[in-house]
Design an enzyme around this catalytic site. Sequence first.
Site, PDB file in Angstrom:
ATOM      1  N   GLU A  31       6.318   1.476   5.769  1.00  0.00           N
ATOM      2  CA  GLU A  31       5.114   2.167   5.812  1.00  0.00           C
ATOM      3  C   GLU A  31       4.756   2.476   4.225  1.00  0.00           C
ATOM      4  O   GLU A  31       5.429   3.091   3.674  1.00  0.00           O
ATOM      5  CB  GLU A  31       5.279   3.601   6.224  1.00  0.00           C
ATOM      6  CG  GLU A  31       5.555   3.728   7.752  1.00  0.00           C
ATOM      7  CD  GLU A  31       4.540   3.563   8.688  1.00  0.00           C
ATOM      8  OE1 GLU A  31       3.408   3.625   8.270  1.00  0.00           O
ATOM      9  OE2 GLU A  31       4.535   3.759   9.965  1.00  0.00           O
TER      10      GLU A  31
ATOM     11  N   CYS B  72      -0.273   9.224   1.120  1.00  0.00           N
ATOM     12  CA  CYS B  72      -0.751   7.841   1.600  1.00  0.00           C
ATOM     13  C   CYS B  72      -1.999   7.605   2.096  1.00  0.00           C
ATOM     14  O   CYS B  72      -2.553   6.835   1.801  1.00  0.00           O
ATOM     15  CB  CYS B  72       0.585   7.432   2.327  1.00  0.00           C
ATOM     16  SG  CYS B  72       0.760   8.391   3.849  1.00  0.00           S
TER      17      CYS B  72
ATOM     18  N   GLU C  34      -3.711   1.276  -5.687  1.00  0.00           N
ATOM     19  CA  GLU C  34      -3.448   2.547  -5.188  1.00  0.00           C
ATOM     20  C   GLU C  34      -3.054   3.353  -6.814  1.00  0.00           C
ATOM     21  O   GLU C  34      -2.244   2.828  -7.420  1.00  0.00           O
ATOM     22  CB  GLU C  34      -2.430   2.562  -4.357  1.00  0.00           C
ATOM     23  CG  GLU C  34      -1.860   4.147  -4.097  1.00  0.00           C
ATOM     24  CD  GLU C  34      -0.628   4.021  -2.990  1.00  0.00           C
ATOM     25  OE1 GLU C  34       0.317   3.488  -3.277  1.00  0.00           O
ATOM     26  OE2 GLU C  34      -0.730   4.737  -1.703  1.00  0.00           O
TER      27      GLU C  34
HETATM   28  P1  NAD Z   1       8.708   4.233  -4.244  1.00  0.00           P
HETATM   29  O1  NAD Z   1       8.294   3.000  -3.516  1.00  0.00           O
HETATM   30  O2  NAD Z   1       8.722   4.343  -5.486  1.00  0.00           O
HETATM   31  O3  NAD Z   1      10.017   4.867  -3.477  1.00  0.00           O
HETATM   32  C1  NAD Z   1      10.316   5.237  -2.178  1.00  0.00           C
HETATM   33  C2  NAD Z   1      11.703   5.343  -1.909  1.00  0.00           C
HETATM   34  O4  NAD Z   1      12.327   3.954  -2.308  1.00  0.00           O
HETATM   35  C3  NAD Z   1      12.461   5.970  -2.961  1.00  0.00           C
HETATM   36  O5  NAD Z   1      13.519   6.903  -2.123  1.00  0.00           O
HETATM   37  C4  NAD Z   1      13.174   5.341  -3.801  1.00  0.00           C
HETATM   38  O6  NAD Z   1      14.379   5.912  -4.649  1.00  0.00           O
HETATM   39  C5  NAD Z   1      13.626   4.090  -3.101  1.00  0.00           C
HETATM   40  N1  NAD Z   1      13.658   2.710  -3.725  1.00  0.00           N
HETATM   41  C6  NAD Z   1      12.919   2.561  -5.174  1.00  0.00           C
HETATM   42  N2  NAD Z   1      13.542   1.301  -5.576  1.00  0.00           N
HETATM   43  C7  NAD Z   1      14.209   0.748  -4.414  1.00  0.00           C
HETATM   44  C8  NAD Z   1      15.125  -0.405  -4.154  1.00  0.00           C
HETATM   45  N3  NAD Z   1      15.075  -1.403  -5.153  1.00  0.00           N
HETATM   46  N4  NAD Z   1      15.657  -0.644  -3.061  1.00  0.00           N
HETATM   47  C9  NAD Z   1      15.730   0.433  -2.429  1.00  0.00           C
HETATM   48  N5  NAD Z   1      15.031   1.855  -2.331  1.00  0.00           N
HETATM   49  C10 NAD Z   1      14.424   1.773  -3.584  1.00  0.00           C
HETATM   50  O7  NAD Z   1       7.566   5.449  -3.742  1.00  0.00           O
HETATM   51  P2  NAD Z   1       7.419   6.888  -4.201  1.00  0.00           P
HETATM   52  O8  NAD Z   1       6.809   6.660  -5.395  1.00  0.00           O
HETATM   53  O9  NAD Z   1       8.564   7.649  -4.019  1.00  0.00           O
HETATM   54  O10 NAD Z   1       5.963   7.168  -2.978  1.00  0.00           O
HETATM   55  C11 NAD Z   1       5.005   6.849  -3.203  1.00  0.00           C
HETATM   56  C12 NAD Z   1       4.253   5.850  -2.409  1.00  0.00           C
HETATM   57  O11 NAD Z   1       4.828   5.874  -1.200  1.00  0.00           O
HETATM   58  C13 NAD Z   1       2.957   5.510  -2.400  1.00  0.00           C
HETATM   59  O12 NAD Z   1       2.737   3.931  -2.514  1.00  0.00           O
HETATM   60  C14 NAD Z   1       2.402   5.857  -1.099  1.00  0.00           C
HETATM   61  O13 NAD Z   1       1.360   5.417  -0.659  1.00  0.00           O
HETATM   62  C15 NAD Z   1       3.740   5.531  -0.370  1.00  0.00           C
HETATM   63  N6  NAD Z   1       3.574   6.525   1.194  1.00  0.00           N
HETATM   64  C16 NAD Z   1       3.288   5.720   2.135  1.00  0.00           C
HETATM   65  C17 NAD Z   1       3.395   6.449   3.329  1.00  0.00           C
HETATM   66  C18 NAD Z   1       3.201   5.738   4.621  1.00  0.00           C
HETATM   67  O14 NAD Z   1       3.415   6.552   5.636  1.00  0.00           O
HETATM   68  N7  NAD Z   1       2.381   4.630   4.637  1.00  0.00           N
HETATM   69  C19 NAD Z   1       3.691   7.781   3.337  1.00  0.00           C
HETATM   70  C20 NAD Z   1       3.949   8.471   2.177  1.00  0.00           C
HETATM   71  C21 NAD Z   1       3.934   7.629   0.934  1.00  0.00           C
END
Ligand code: NAD
Length: 498
Positions: free
Chosen positions: A250, A284, A386
């Site tokens: 997602e 999101c 975004e």
């Molecule tokens: P992010 O992608 O930076 O991190 C998300 C998660 O992934 C965190 O727990 C992070 O620690 C982990 N992560 C980071 N690097 C990783 C790796 N190499 N391997 C495995 N895990 C790793 O996102 P964020 O800043 O926490 O959240 C914001 C983003 O999430 C925005 O792009 C937003 O649009 C998206 N989002 C999407 C939805 C949806 O349902 N479509 C909902 C909420 C947020």
Amino acid sequence: MVEKYKNYINGEWIADGSLGTFKNINPANTDDIVGEFPSSGKEEVDAAVAAAKEAFKSWRLVPAPKRADIIKRAGDILVERKEELARLMTREMGKILIETRGDVQEGIDTAYYAAGEGRRMFGDTVPCELPNKFGMSVRMPIGVCGMITPWNFPIAIPTWKIFPALVCGNTVVFKPASDTPASAVKLVEILEEAGIPKGVVNLVNGTGKNVGEAILHHPDVALVAFTGSSEIGRHIAEVCGKHLKRVSLELGGKNGQIVMDDANLELALEGALWGAFGTTGQRCTATSRIILHRKIADEFIERFVQLAQNLKIGNGLDESVQMGPLINQRQREIVHNYVEIGKNEDKAKLLIGGEYLTGGEYDKGFFYKPTVFVDVKPDMRIAKEEIFGPVVAVFTVDSFDEAIDVINSTSYGLSSSIYTQDVNQAFRALRDIETGITYVNGPTIGAEIQLPFGGVKDTGNGHRESSHTVLDIFTEWKSIYVDYSGKLQRAQIDTYEE
Ligand code: NAD
Ligand code: MN
């Protein structure tokens, strides 16, 4: 004294992290340290996966309605502790109390919905081609699921994954975002109190690099469910693809609201304000683009800018505040960098905002002014990428068809909305907008648990959380044939007579 939080592995709360500790701060007041957490890595992930693998042997045999009873109880506890959890969440990630209460409520709704599935999880029973033969399909659990979640919905998003996965008979290794680990600890405490057996749910705190990567690469993790940015999502898909793990993604959004010339402007303004600046634009599904028909554009923009400037910004624990801070300094820099890009892009005009909000209490947090660009064109970076902050790109168009072209001109496809009184136009929009979710006469935010949640294009890989469609993420189909004829019956394809 800073409160110390722990990991939860194989039914034990463990304080020490193999990589030390990290602090969780309040983004509205950086003097306020919410807690100290174990910084973990491969060692903890290995222990958590081993526990989850062992627990799967017995958990998958617990009848689904019994598993569901535990999730129902978790929902009941969330109800009792809603206010306490909302306050902690506002402290750890900054969104206002109305929104953090909503976040917990989403977890409650998810608990009750998922618990109901414990008595459904429908498969098919079908007639067979041969006499005395019975055919059906059933859902089977998959095994150990790695759950990797973002910080913007610290309870809701983990429950969207964990509750249905558990009802389906899977076990869980949960890695929450390191900006919101306290809500994650509370959620796991609640599952423990509700009666989840040891090893079925494990919590490992730490960074994506240290904990996330170890989950992705572990051979005993059968499935990874991820919500976060498209950038990390793409990487996760690559790693999981190499190991042939199941993966649901997602990802990001660049959601647009169209306002046609016949729209109820009051309604469209209210929707745009809430959609754009709710959660400080860090949803999101946030409205980051507004596409206005030229006939109403000037009036809309004038009133919208006024409303945005009047928003009360501050610490979300103050009930009168309407918009909180950004999650951290890095995110504030990213947002501001996009504003600089927008200012330098040909002909886009910054109408309001575009600056850190400073002075007095604001100096202690990561506040940013509501920001509006007008005259934005679809090929600009602020139109396509975004930003995840209180920044809105406004477009002016001359027709319905142009509005559809503009709204579809990003690589994302999560949510969208159209304000119009014309039913023909509304249905054409529902057909032609390329997103997983479309609202008519409502903002781009406000999803309900009983409908699928997710997006098309770069927003995901085709899965849908929420609704019964989430079961397709957390189960595998098994087709079952029972032959009660007492003899070898060869299948129709081998015996068919014209
Ligand atoms: P992010 O992608 O930076 O991190 C998300 C998660 O992934 C965190 O727990 C992070 O620690 C982990 N992560 C980071 N690097 C990783 C790796 N190499 N391997 C495995 N895990 C790793 O996102 P964020 O800043 O926490 O959240 C914001 C983003 O999430 C925005 O792009 C937003 O649009 C998206 N989002 C999407 C939805 C949806 O349902 N479509 C909902 C909420 C947020
Ligand atoms: Mn925090």
